[in-house]
Design an enzyme around this catalytic site. Structure first.
Site, PDB file in Angstrom:
ATOM      1  N   GLU A 197      31.977  38.971  35.850  1.00  0.00           N
ATOM      2  CA  GLU A 197      32.807  40.078  36.619  1.00  0.00           C
ATOM      3  C   GLU A 197      32.467  40.071  37.988  1.00  0.00           C
ATOM      4  OE1 GLU A 197      31.859  43.613  34.558  1.00  0.00           O
ATOM      5  OE2 GLU A 197      33.168  43.294  33.092  1.00  0.00           O
TER       6      GLU A 197
ATOM      7  N   GLU B 144      35.854  40.644  27.093  1.00  0.00           N
ATOM      8  CA  GLU B 144      34.964  41.627  26.757  1.00  0.00           C
ATOM      9  C   GLU B 144      35.415  42.862  26.498  1.00  0.00           C
ATOM     10  OE1 GLU B 144      31.638  42.678  29.604  1.00  0.00           O
ATOM     11  OE2 GLU B 144      31.464  40.631  30.125  1.00  0.00           O
TER      12      GLU B 144
HETATM   13  C1  GLA Z   1      30.398  44.500  31.907  1.00  0.00           C
HETATM   14  C2  GLA Z   1      29.601  43.137  31.969  1.00  0.00           C
HETATM   15  C3  GLA Z   1      28.578  42.965  30.991  1.00  0.00           C
HETATM   16  C4  GLA Z   1      28.199  44.490  30.381  1.00  0.00           C
HETATM   17  C5  GLA Z   1      29.338  45.210  30.212  1.00  0.00           C
HETATM   18  C6  GLA Z   1      28.982  46.729  29.711  1.00  0.00           C
HETATM   19  O1  GLA Z   1      31.590  44.027  31.193  1.00  0.00           O
HETATM   20  O2  GLA Z   1      30.440  42.144  32.342  1.00  0.00           O
HETATM   21  O3  GLA Z   1      27.613  42.237  31.167  1.00  0.00           O
HETATM   22  O4  GLA Z   1      27.328  45.175  31.566  1.00  0.00           O
HETATM   23  O5  GLA Z   1      29.966  45.602  31.251  1.00  0.00           O
HETATM   24  O6  GLA Z   1      29.976  47.361  29.340  1.00  0.00           O
END
Ligand code: GLA
Length: 677
Positions: free
Chosen positions: A163, A320
Site C-alpha cells: 500500500e 486485500e
Molecule cells: C491494509 C494493509 C494491511 C492491513 C490492513 C488492515 O490493507 O495493507 O497490512 O493493515 O490494511 O485493514
C-alpha cells in the site's frame, strides 16, 4: 494513442500473471507465530481452498535483522511448506516498514509532516519516498530477496512493498523539497512559467528562484491551491518512481509478474493510479467496507468499477479485503452472516479474477489484533471460518469466470486531479465534495441496473452509449474537446454541477460556468448559489435537491426542470442540449436519491443503455461475458426474497434454471446463460 493497458503490455519486461481459475488468497504473517503453528496453518489453508498467499510483507526485521546480515531460513521453510501444499506465493519484498536498526542509524529517512515535525518509527511506513538513503537500503534488500526466490517455483506474483503511500505519501523533509523543485523544473522549465501556472501574483507570492519554493507546509491562511495540487501530483509520481526502482531490481532476477496493492478507496487519495497501471503487470486493489460512509456496499461497487477502469477492462485482483471488522475505523462493525460472501461476489461480478483477504490468522498482538481474519481468534469452530470454507468452495466452482469481461455500455469519468483540486482548502461550499457527487451518480446508475466503467476523462469513449461526468471540477482542454466530439458523434452525456470549472493549473475558465462544458451543455451559469446543509431546495417537478444551486441562463439547451425555491428560484436546474448527433444533459444541483435515480433512469432509457432487470439499490445485477456465455450475477443485499426471469445453469447452487431464478434475501446467484450476440 496507446491505452494504459497497451502501454502496460508493450512495456519491456511485462509479464502476465497466470493462475488457473479464480484465486483465493490472503496475507500471511507467519513471523507473528511459533513455527509449530505453520504446518497447521498450511493444512487449514488447504481445507479452505486458499491458493495464493502473500508473505514477507512486513518481514524486513526478520530477513535482515541488522545491517548487512540476511537470514532467510524461516522464509525458506514457510515458502517450502506452502509450495509442498500446492499453494502459490505472492512474495513481498519486505520493504514496507523499515526496521529499528535502520531508522536509528539513519533518522534522516523519517518523513516530515506539513508542520515541519518528524514522524517517528514505532508504527509503520516511517520512510520518506524521496530519501536516497532509504532507497539504497531497500533496494539492497529487494536484491537479496529477488535473487534468492526469483526462480522459486512457488512464486506466482511479486508484491512490491505494501500500500505505497498509505501513510507516508506526503513528506516535507529537505530531500522531498529538493525533489519537488526538480519535478517542478521539469514540468515548467522556468520560474516565470511556474509563476504563471500557480498564479503567484496573488498575495505577493511571486518566486524569483527555484530555491525559494517549498512544499505546501502549514500556513497561517489558506495555501496556494495550484501549489497544493502540484504537490499531490509530485507525491504520486515520486512514489511511482520508487515502485519502479523496486520492480527493476526484481525483473533482473525473475520472470514472474510484479505488482503492488493499490488503495482505490474513499478515504485515501494519495496516488493517481491511472499513471500506475502501465507500470504494474497486474492491477491489484485493497478494499475494505467503510462504515463512515452512507452506503459502504455501494462504495465497494464503485471502487471495483474504478479498479476495472484502471485495468482498462481487463481482469484484476482483489489483494486485500476483510472477512469482518477492521481495526482502524471509529466503529469497527462485524459483517452479518453472508455479507462477506456478497462483498466477495460483488468484486467478482465487477471484474476481479481473484479474491484475497487481510489476513490469514488473526494476530494475537500488535495494533491489528482486533482485525478480522480468515481464521479468527475463536478458531475453526466459528461462523466466520465456516463461511470462509464455503467461499473457497464457491470460488473454486466458478473458475470458468477467469478472463471473462464485464459488460458495460456506460462510462463514468473520474480523475484524481479533479478530486485533489475539487476538495481544496477553499471552495464555494464545504458540504459539497467530489466523492459525494461521484458516489451519488454511481449509486443511481447501479440502482437503475446500469453497469458503468469508471474511466479517465481522456480515455476513448466511443464504445459507450452514455457518459456520466460528476463534479469533474478540473479538466484539460483535450479531455473537454474529446467529450464534445463524443457527443457530436451521437453520444449522450450527463454533466453535473461544479464540472469543467478550472484547467489543469486550477485556473478558472472565464465566461461563465460550467467553463469547459458551457457550449456542450448549451447553458451558462453566472453565479454559484450554494445553500446551507439542510436548507430546503426543490425543483418545479417536485424533485428534492440540496446544498447547491446555480444562476443559469440557457443558450441552446431546453430547460427540463427549474428551481422552485432557494437562491436560484425560477432558473434552470436541469437542462438538455442537442449537440450534433448527440445530447448533453446538465444537472445544476445535488438531487435526493430518489429524484436522481428517476433522472438517471430517464437519461439511460433515452440513450438506449441496457438496464438489468431486477436491479435496485439493494439488488445488484451485473454481467461478465465470455465468447460463448454471459454470466449474470445477482446479489441480493436486501431482506426480501426475489425472483427474476433467467434461464441457464446456476453456479452457486448447481441448479438448472428454467425461466425463473429465485434469489433469497442475502443470497448471491451466478447464472451461466447463452451469450446473446
Ligand atoms: C491494509 C494493509 C494491511 C492491513 C490492513 C488492515 O490493507 O495493507 O497490512 O493493515 O490494511 O485493514
Amino acid at each position: 494513442m496507446e491505452t494504459r493497458v497497451e502501454q502496460q503490455r508493450s512495456r519491456p519486461g511485462f509479464r502476465p500473471f497466470r493462475h488457473d481459475g479464480i484465486a483465493f488468497g490472503c496475507d500471511y504473517n507467519p513471523e507473528q507465530w511459533d513455527p509449530e503453528v505453520w504446518s497447521e496453518d498450511v493444512r487449514l489453508m488447504r481445507e479452505a481452498g486458499v491458493d495464493l498467499v502473500a508473505i514477507n510483507i512486513f518481514g524486513w526485521s526478520q530477513v535482515n535483522p541488522r545491517k548487512g546480515d540476511f537470514e532467510f531460513g524461516a522464509l525458506d521453510t514457510v515458502i517450502g511448506l506452502l509450495h509442498d501444499a500446492g499453494i502459490r506465493v505472492n512474495l513481498g519484498t519486505a520493504t514496507a516498514s523499515p526496521p529499528p536498526w535502520l531508522t536509528a542509524r539513519h533518522p534522516e529517512i523519517l518523513p516530515v509532516a506539513d508542520d515541519g515535525t518528524t514522524r517517528f518509527p514505532g508504527g509503520r511506513q516511517a520512510w520518506c519516498p524521496s530519501s536516497p538513503v532509504f532507497r539504497r537500503y531497500a533496494l539492497e534488500l529487494v536484491e537479496q530477496v529477488a535473487r534468492r526466490y526469483g526462480d522459486h517455483p512457488a512464486v506466482a506474483l511479486w508484491h512490491v512493498s505494501n500500500e505505497l503511500g498509505c501513510h507516508n505519501a506526503h513528506c516535507h523533509c529537505a530531500e522531498s523539497t529538493a525533489s519537488f523543485r526538480r519535478w517542478l523544473e521539469r514540468r515548467y522549465g522556468s520560474v516565470a512559467e511556474l509563476n504563471r501556472a500557480w498564479g503567484t501574483s496573488f498575495w505577493s507570492q511571486r518566486y524569483d528562484e527555484w530555491t525559494e519554493i517549498l512544499t505546501p507546509l502549514r500556513t497561517l491562511s489558506t495555501r496556494n491551491p495550484s501549489q497544493v495540487l502540484d504537490f499531490h501530483r509530485f507525491s504520486s509520481d515520486e512514489m511511482l518512481d520508487y515502485y519502479r526502482a523496486e520492480a527493476e531490481v526484481i525483473r533482473r532476477h525473475s520472470e514472474v509478474a510484479i505488482t503492488t496493492n493499490f488503495m482505490v478507496t474513499a478515504h485515501i487519495r494519495t496516488q493517481d493510479y491511472f499513471g500506475w497501471t502501465p507500470e504494474v503487470d497486474l492491477v491489484a486493489n485493497d478494499h475494505y467496507l467503510d462504515h463512515r460512509l452512507d452506503d459502504p456496499t455501494a462504495e465497494l461497487a464503485f471502487a471495483a468499477d474504478l479498479t476495472r477502469g484502471l485495468a482498462g477492462g481487463a481482469p484484476w485482483l482483489l489483494m486485500e479485503s476483510s472477512t469482518g471488522a477492521v481495526n482502524w475505523q471509529p466503529h469497527n462493525l462485524a459483517k452479518a452472516p453472508g455479507e462477506m460472501t456478497r462483498n466477495a461476489v460483488q468484486h467478482l461480478a465487477r471484474g476481479a479474477d481473484g479474491i484475497c483477504f487481510f489476513q490469514w490468522r488473526a494476530s494475537a498482538q500488535g495494533s491489528e489484533k482486533f482485525h478480522s481474519a480468515l481464521l479468527p481468534h475463536a478458531g475453526t469452530d466459528s461462523g466466520v471460518w465456516r463461511e470462509v470454507v464455503a467461499l473457497g468452495g464457491l470460488l473454486d466452482r466458478v473458475g470458468e469466470l477467469a478472463g471473462t469481461r464485464v459488460a458495460a455500455d456506460t462510462a463514468l469519468l473520474f480523475s484524481w486531479d479533479a478530486w485533489w483540486a475539487f476538495d481544496a482548502d477553499i471552495r464555494p461550499s464545504n458540504s459539497v465534495s467530489y466523492l459525494d457527487q461521484v458516489h451519488a451518480l454511481h449509486s443511481a446508475l447501479r440502482a437503475a441496473g446500469v453497469t458503468a466503467d469508471v474511466v479517465h476523462p481522456a480515455d476513448d469513449l466511443s464504445k459507450y452509449r452514455l457518459v456520466v461526468v460528476p463534479g469533474l471540477y478540473a479538466v484539460t482542454d483535450a479531455a473537454a474537446d474529446a467529450l464534445d466530439a463524443y457527443v457530436t458523434a451521437g453520444g449522450t452525456v450527463l454533466v453535473t454541477c461544479y464540472s469543467g470549472i478550472v484547467d489543469e493549473h486550477d485556473r478558472v475558465r472565464l465566461g461563465g460556468y460550467p467553463g469547459a462544458y458551457r457550449d456542450l451543455v448549451g447553458a451558462r451559469a453566472e453565479e454559484f448559489a450554494p445553500v446551507l446543509p439542510g436548507a430546503a431546495l426543490t425543483l418545479e417537478s417536485g424533485a428534492a435537491a440540496g446544498r447547491w444551486s446555480e444562476r443559469i441562463r440557457v443558450t441552446t439547451a431546453e430547460v427540463v426542470d427549474r428551481f422552485a425555491d432557494g437562491p436560484s428560484a425560477g432558473g434552470p436546474a436541469i437542462t438538455r442540449n442537442r449537440r450534433g448527433a448527440g445530447t448533453a444533459w446538465y444537472l445544476a444541483t445535488l438531487l435526493g436519491e430518489e429524484s436522481l435515480l428517476r433522472l438517471v433512469e430517464r437519461i439511460a432509457d433515452e440513450a438506449g443503455v441496457t438496464r438489468a432487470e431486477g436491479a435496485s439499490a439493494e439488488v445488484e445485477v451485473v454481467r461478465r461475458m465470455s465468447a460463448t456465455h454471459a454470466y449474470r450475477f445477482v446479489i441480493n443485499h436486501g431482506d426480501i426474497d426475489l425472483e427474476l426471469p433467467a434461464t441457464g445453469e446456476e453456479l452457486v447452487t448447481g441448479a438448472s434454471v428454467a425461466g425463473r431464478l429465485a434469489v433469497p434475501a442475502g443470497a448471491v446467484r451466478i447464472v451461466r446463460e447463452e451469450a446473446v450476440a
